[in-house]
Design a protein around this motif. Sequence first.
Motif, mmCIF file in Angstrom:
data_model
loop_
_atom_site.group_PDB
_atom_site.id
_atom_site.type_symbol
_atom_site.label_atom_id
_atom_site.label_comp_id
_atom_site.label_asym_id
_atom_site.label_seq_id
_atom_site.Cartn_x
_atom_site.Cartn_y
_atom_site.Cartn_z
ATOM 1 N N SER A 26 46.629 -3.608 16.191
ATOM 2 C CA SER A 26 46.811 -2.160 16.091
ATOM 3 C C SER A 26 45.592 -1.507 15.440
ATOM 4 O O SER A 26 45.107 -0.459 15.898
ATOM 5 N N TYR A 27 45.082 -2.144 14.387
ATOM 6 C CA TYR A 27 43.902 -1.620 13.701
ATOM 7 C C TYR A 27 42.697 -1.593 14.643
ATOM 8 O O TYR A 27 41.962 -0.598 14.721
ATOM 9 N N ILE A 28 42.486 -2.687 15.372
ATOM 10 C CA ILE A 28 41.333 -2.786 16.267
ATOM 11 C C ILE A 28 41.424 -1.778 17.410
ATOM 12 O O ILE A 28 40.422 -1.188 17.832
ATOM 13 N N LYS A 29 42.616 -1.577 17.929
ATOM 14 C CA LYS A 29 42.780 -0.583 19.002
ATOM 15 C C LYS A 29 42.336 0.800 18.528
ATOM 16 O O LYS A 29 41.614 1.515 19.231
ATOM 17 N N GLY A 30 42.767 1.174 17.334
ATOM 18 C CA GLY A 30 42.386 2.469 16.789
ATOM 19 C C GLY A 30 40.891 2.548 16.510
ATOM 20 O O GLY A 30 40.241 3.563 16.794
ATOM 21 N N PHE A 31 40.334 1.465 15.962
ATOM 22 C CA PHE A 31 38.911 1.415 15.632
ATOM 23 C C PHE A 31 38.069 1.510 16.902
ATOM 24 O O PHE A 31 37.081 2.261 16.963
ATOM 25 N N SER A 32 38.459 0.770 17.943
ATOM 26 C CA SER A 32 37.721 0.778 19.210
ATOM 27 C C SER A 32 37.744 2.148 19.858
ATOM 28 O O SER A 32 36.724 2.619 20.378
ATOM 29 N N SER A 33 38.905 2.769 19.833
ATOM 30 C CA SER A 33 39.029 4.097 20.413
ATOM 31 C C SER A 33 38.131 5.095 19.691
ATOM 32 O O SER A 33 37.453 5.925 20.315
ATOM 33 N N TYR A 101 31.623 -7.538 9.359
ATOM 34 C CA TYR A 101 30.272 -7.330 9.894
ATOM 35 C C TYR A 101 30.347 -6.799 11.319
ATOM 36 O O TYR A 101 29.625 -5.866 11.703
ATOM 37 N N MET A 102 31.218 -7.382 12.125
ATOM 38 C CA MET A 102 31.342 -6.972 13.520
ATOM 39 C C MET A 102 31.823 -5.537 13.638
ATOM 40 O O MET A 102 31.292 -4.745 14.418
ATOM 41 N N LEU A 103 32.829 -5.201 12.842
ATOM 42 C CA LEU A 103 33.363 -3.841 12.874
ATOM 43 C C LEU A 103 32.324 -2.828 12.395
ATOM 44 O O LEU A 103 32.244 -1.707 12.908
ATOM 45 N N SER A 104 31.519 -3.230 11.429
ATOM 46 C CA SER A 104 30.451 -2.349 10.967
ATOM 47 C C SER A 104 29.444 -2.071 12.076
ATOM 48 O O SER A 104 29.010 -0.934 12.277
ATOM 49 N N LEU A 105 29.069 -3.106 12.820
ATOM 50 C CA LEU A 105 28.155 -2.920 13.946
ATOM 51 C C LEU A 105 28.773 -2.027 15.013
ATOM 52 O O LEU A 105 28.087 -1.193 15.623
ATOM 53 N N MET A 106 30.071 -2.198 15.249
ATOM 54 C CA MET A 106 30.754 -1.326 16.207
ATOM 55 C C MET A 106 30.704 0.130 15.752
ATOM 56 O O MET A 106 30.523 1.040 16.569
ATOM 57 N N SER A 107 30.865 0.345 14.456
ATOM 58 C CA SER A 107 30.832 1.724 13.932
ATOM 59 C C SER A 107 29.455 2.351 14.106
ATOM 60 O O SER A 107 29.307 3.579 14.041
ATOM 61 N N GLN A 108 28.429 1.508 14.337
ATOM 62 C CA GLN A 108 27.068 2.007 14.564
ATOM 63 C C GLN A 108 26.711 2.057 16.050
ATOM 64 O O GLN A 108 25.583 2.387 16.406
ATOM 65 N N GLY A 109 27.681 1.679 16.909
ATOM 66 C CA GLY A 109 27.515 1.846 18.343
ATOM 67 C C GLY A 109 26.711 0.767 19.053
ATOM 68 O O GLY A 109 26.228 0.995 20.173
ATOM 69 N N TYR A 110 26.580 -0.403 18.480
ATOM 70 C CA TYR A 110 25.786 -1.464 19.111
ATOM 71 C C TYR A 110 26.417 -1.918 20.428
ATOM 72 O O TYR A 110 27.632 -2.094 20.512
ATOM 73 N N ASP A 111 25.553 -2.117 21.436
ATOM 74 C CA ASP A 111 26.009 -2.632 22.731
ATOM 75 C C ASP A 111 25.990 -4.157 22.690
ATOM 76 O O ASP A 111 25.035 -4.808 23.131
ATOM 77 N N CYS A 112 27.058 -4.720 22.137
ATOM 78 C CA CYS A 112 27.234 -6.168 22.064
ATOM 79 C C CYS A 112 28.658 -6.497 22.500
ATOM 80 O O CYS A 112 29.512 -5.602 22.603
ATOM 81 N N GLU A 113 28.910 -7.746 22.772
ATOM 82 C CA GLU A 113 30.278 -8.211 22.951
ATOM 83 C C GLU A 113 30.805 -8.636 21.580
ATOM 84 O O GLU A 113 30.139 -9.401 20.861
ATOM 85 N N PHE A 114 31.981 -8.130 21.208
ATOM 86 C CA PHE A 114 32.575 -8.451 19.909
ATOM 87 C C PHE A 114 33.899 -9.168 20.159
ATOM 88 O O PHE A 114 34.867 -8.572 20.634
ATOM 89 N N LEU A 115 33.910 -10.469 19.890
ATOM 90 C CA LEU A 115 35.078 -11.290 20.186
ATOM 91 C C LEU A 115 35.775 -11.717 18.894
ATOM 92 O O LEU A 115 35.198 -12.425 18.060
#
Length: 429
Positions: A26-33, A101-115
């Motif tokens: 649930s947290y990741i869904k909200g974060f990704s959106s 670390y991964m979520l932080s990179l996502m918050s900065q918009g990095y084009d990576c795959e986050f598994l």
Amino acid sequence: MQNVIEIFKEITALNRCSGNYEDFISYIKGFSSKYEYECLIDNYNNILCKKRDSKATLCFQNHYDIVCLIDNNIPKIVEENGFFKAENSTLGADNGIGCSYMLSLMSQGYDCEFLFTSDEEIGLIGANNLEHNLNAKYMLNIDSEEEGEICIGCAGGVDIFGKHYGKKIIKNSDNYELYEIEISKLPGGHSGVNIHENRPNAIKLFGKLVKENGGLLLDINAGERINSIPVNVKAIVAFKDYPTNFDEEFICINKCDTKSEHLNIWSSDITTFIYTFANGVRAYDNNLNVVLDSINLAKIKTNIDSIEVELSARSMDNKNLETIKKETASLLEHFGFEVKTAGKYPAWKPDVNEFTNEVLNIYKTYDLNASLEAIHAGLECAIFKDKFPHMKIASIGPNIFNPHSNKESVEINSIKKIGKIVKEIADKF
């Protein structure tokens, strides 16, 4: 990476004990959106986040479940002398920090795959059953636990389970008396990372106590997780006399008020197996300074009509792992156990390549002593290398001490330092 610690505190407040997925998903869904990523979830609760038109060449990967010695535990973070730890529980820095670390990179918009993989701590279940396809050429796992080490190889492992039905009722003609045995306050730890440190194994201590004092086993519940060095034992044992020669710091023995004309006991083969079993390191490479082969007697419990044991074997060589598995199964069968094995994952053969060399070069700008290493623990990297042979993989992480135990802690300055390295690697690839 300024928000890594803030994110870590947020996800630590979620129930991430192995087998619990809802809170984190649930947290990741909200974060990704919020940060405009696709959030894909497979049938094994593995989560893949990526940009819709991703051209990612780098995949970041970590498991999101944590070891909980108490079911459904939510760690309460304590900051002390430059470390985070938890109040009387595991912290979940393994692997909440990697996820942060991964979520932080996502918050900065990095084009990576986050598994984000599920149930690593109970048999690498998510990684073994991954249904997502990964297109990235490189993978950085952030599940290592010692700063300065870049892991490029790891041990394979297999879980071994034995079940014994040897229970019988005997007449108490020798006037045995019942005692409650409790073992606790041991350091515990990871059965791979800490196995060479000769930390006491609660089940082995119990076997020594019972066998050397002529005890009869009536009931036992011991160990916490199959990948942890066991800390706790609670048991009922019959002795003719009060036991002697035991460590009172860790072992508490209380005489029961009840006395019975008959005793419902388990076969002495069970305690003989525990007592004689060669637990711990089986082979060590002094040149590489790494454990080659080991096995940990992790859990034992009584059911209504059976008693079950669980062991975890590890080896840096797949042939040796198969040998340990067969030898242990044969030994268990000799003592009357029915045996099955599960959760096998391959060894990850060390591989030096352009990706590992570049990770090392970046790391050395922060730590001249950084080096490429192999570890005696199971990393999901081994499975991904098997599933995606084209991938070049490395693993790093901050200083995490005593994972899988109530003494787990993570060094705050190390979190910050590794965060800078992770960001540079993301920028490079």
